[in-house]
Design a protein around this motif. Structure first.
Motif, PDB file in Angstrom:
ATOM      1  N   GLU A 145       0.847  -1.186   0.000  1.00  0.00           N
ATOM      2  CA  GLU A 145       0.000   0.000   0.000  1.00  0.00           C
ATOM      3  C   GLU A 145       0.883   1.237   0.000  1.00  0.00           C
ATOM      4  O   GLU A 145       1.886   1.290   0.694  1.00  0.00           O
ATOM      5  CB  GLU A 145      -0.926  -0.013   1.219  1.00  0.00           C
ATOM      6  N   GLY A 146       0.530   2.211  -0.798  1.00  0.00           N
ATOM      7  CA  GLY A 146       1.337   3.421  -0.905  1.00  0.00           C
ATOM      8  C   GLY A 146       2.531   3.194  -1.804  1.00  0.00           C
ATOM      9  O   GLY A 146       2.610   2.239  -2.557  1.00  0.00           O
ATOM     10  N   SER A 168       1.233 -11.326   8.354  1.00  0.00           N
ATOM     11  CA  SER A 168      -0.052 -11.695   7.769  1.00  0.00           C
ATOM     12  C   SER A 168      -1.068 -10.612   8.059  1.00  0.00           C
ATOM     13  O   SER A 168      -1.001  -9.927   9.073  1.00  0.00           O
ATOM     14  CB  SER A 168      -0.528 -13.043   8.312  1.00  0.00           C
ATOM     15  N   VAL A 169      -2.010 -10.467   7.150  1.00  0.00           N
ATOM     16  CA  VAL A 169      -3.018  -9.425   7.257  1.00  0.00           C
ATOM     17  C   VAL A 169      -4.344 -10.089   7.577  1.00  0.00           C
ATOM     18  O   VAL A 169      -4.743 -11.037   6.927  1.00  0.00           O
ATOM     19  CB  VAL A 169      -3.118  -8.642   5.927  1.00  0.00           C
ATOM     20  N   GLU A 172     -10.283  -6.536   6.867  1.00  0.00           N
ATOM     21  CA  GLU A 172     -11.392  -6.759   5.938  1.00  0.00           C
ATOM     22  C   GLU A 172     -10.910  -6.899   4.495  1.00  0.00           C
ATOM     23  O   GLU A 172     -11.417  -7.728   3.729  1.00  0.00           O
ATOM     24  CB  GLU A 172     -12.383  -5.603   6.047  1.00  0.00           C
ATOM     25  N   LYS A 173      -9.913  -6.116   4.114  1.00  0.00           N
ATOM     26  CA  LYS A 173      -9.394  -6.179   2.751  1.00  0.00           C
ATOM     27  C   LYS A 173      -8.790  -7.556   2.467  1.00  0.00           C
ATOM     28  O   LYS A 173      -8.973  -8.128   1.393  1.00  0.00           O
ATOM     29  CB  LYS A 173      -8.355  -5.082   2.528  1.00  0.00           C
ATOM     30  N   SER A 174      -8.071  -8.081   3.455  1.00  0.00           N
ATOM     31  CA  SER A 174      -7.480  -9.415   3.312  1.00  0.00           C
ATOM     32  C   SER A 174      -8.558 -10.467   3.100  1.00  0.00           C
ATOM     33  O   SER A 174      -8.427 -11.349   2.248  1.00  0.00           O
ATOM     34  CB  SER A 174      -6.656  -9.747   4.558  1.00  0.00           C
ATOM     35  N   LEU A 175      -9.622 -10.386   3.882  1.00  0.00           N
ATOM     36  CA  LEU A 175     -10.726 -11.344   3.739  1.00  0.00           C
ATOM     37  C   LEU A 175     -11.405 -11.199   2.382  1.00  0.00           C
ATOM     38  O   LEU A 175     -11.779 -12.199   1.754  1.00  0.00           O
ATOM     39  CB  LEU A 175     -11.739 -11.147   4.870  1.00  0.00           C
ATOM     40  N   ASN A 176     -11.546  -9.963   1.922  1.00  0.00           N
ATOM     41  CA  ASN A 176     -12.145  -9.730   0.608  1.00  0.00           C
ATOM     42  C   ASN A 176     -11.284 -10.321  -0.516  1.00  0.00           C
ATOM     43  O   ASN A 176     -11.794 -10.924  -1.458  1.00  0.00           O
ATOM     44  CB  ASN A 176     -12.366  -8.237   0.363  1.00  0.00           C
ATOM     45  N   HIS A 195      -0.423 -11.145   2.956  1.00  0.00           N
ATOM     46  CA  HIS A 195       0.531 -10.486   3.858  1.00  0.00           C
ATOM     47  C   HIS A 195       0.947  -9.143   3.283  1.00  0.00           C
ATOM     48  O   HIS A 195       0.754  -8.859   2.107  1.00  0.00           O
ATOM     49  CB  HIS A 195       1.756 -11.377   4.106  1.00  0.00           C
ATOM     50  N   LYS A 196       1.519  -8.316   4.137  1.00  0.00           N
ATOM     51  CA  LYS A 196       2.010  -7.008   3.703  1.00  0.00           C
ATOM     52  C   LYS A 196       3.417  -7.136   3.130  1.00  0.00           C
ATOM     53  O   LYS A 196       4.222  -7.895   3.632  1.00  0.00           O
ATOM     54  CB  LYS A 196       2.027  -6.024   4.879  1.00  0.00           C
ATOM     55  N   LEU A 197       3.680  -6.367   2.111  1.00  0.00           N
ATOM     56  CA  LEU A 197       5.033  -6.342   1.529  1.00  0.00           C
ATOM     57  C   LEU A 197       5.886  -5.321   2.256  1.00  0.00           C
ATOM     58  O   LEU A 197       5.406  -4.316   2.720  1.00  0.00           O
ATOM     59  CB  LEU A 197       4.978  -5.978   0.032  1.00  0.00           C
TER      60      LEU A 197
END
Length: 197
Positions: A145-146, A168-169, A172-176, A195-197
């Motif tokens: 993100e960003g 790990s994320v 809600e976005k992860s679930l979507n 997961h987040k980068l």
């Protein structure tokens, strides 16, 4: 000599009768011309066999066919090895192409569905020989993100533990994303990790 001539004529008559019966049974399709060709070769062999015996008393067509069959069987093992190596190489290259195509496809679909972030997808898949199909084991989705990437942890001391940087994320976005990819690829949600980068 007369006995040999009689046996030859009987063999020719039997072969012609057999060939005629087979031609009558065959359906009228493209297979018939190939069958006629093979039957013609059989008839030629029946005609030529006694003539060859005049020149070579030890000639026996059965011996030659047995020798040819043994030669083919001895080379069959080498052929099978080569075929299996080629098949394994083909499966591996197909599997790698499948992974890369699936990764690219997932990244494009996620970018279209959720354009506010960047995505990096890693796919782990294997080939099931019994079912003869490719099975997806894991789909790891990295979300960036960003514009600034998260700083990766550096190992300095030799006795320190290596820490996995993939947070790990669970929002809600992860679930979507998990639900979206599961529906698009028709796979279980359990194999999709975000997961987040």
């Amino acid at each position: 000599m007369l006995q040999s001539l009689k046996a030859w004529i009987i063999t020719i008559c039997t072969a012609v009768f057999f060939i005629t019966a087979v031609e009558m049974i065959l359906p009228n399709n493209s297979l018939k011309k190939y069958a006629k060709f093979v039957l013609g070769l059989i008839l030629i062999t029946v005609f030529i066999n006694p003539i060859i015996k005049l020149f070579d008393k030890n000639f026996d067509i059965n011996t030659y066919t047995n020798n040819a069959a043994q030669c083919i069987e001895s080379n069959n093992g080498k052929f099978n090895d080569d075929f299996n190596k080629y098949k394994e190489k083909s499966i591996n290259s197909t599997l790698e192409a499948f992974k890369l195509n699936l990764q690219d496809s997932c990244e494009k679909k996620l970018k279209e569905k959720y354009p506010d972030s960047s995505y990096k997808v890693q796919v782990d898949a294997s080939y099931d020989k019994e079912k003869e199909k490719v099975e997806i084991k894991d789909i790891n989705v990295g979300i960036k993100e960003g514009t600034v990437e998260k700083i990766k942890k550096v190992k300095i001391a030799t006795n320190s533990k290596v820490v996995n940087n993939q947070d790990s994320v669970n929002d809600e976005k992860s679930l979507n994303i998990t639900t979206y990819l599961s529906n698009e690829l028709n796979v279980s949600k359990d194999i999709i990790k975000v997961h987040k980068l």
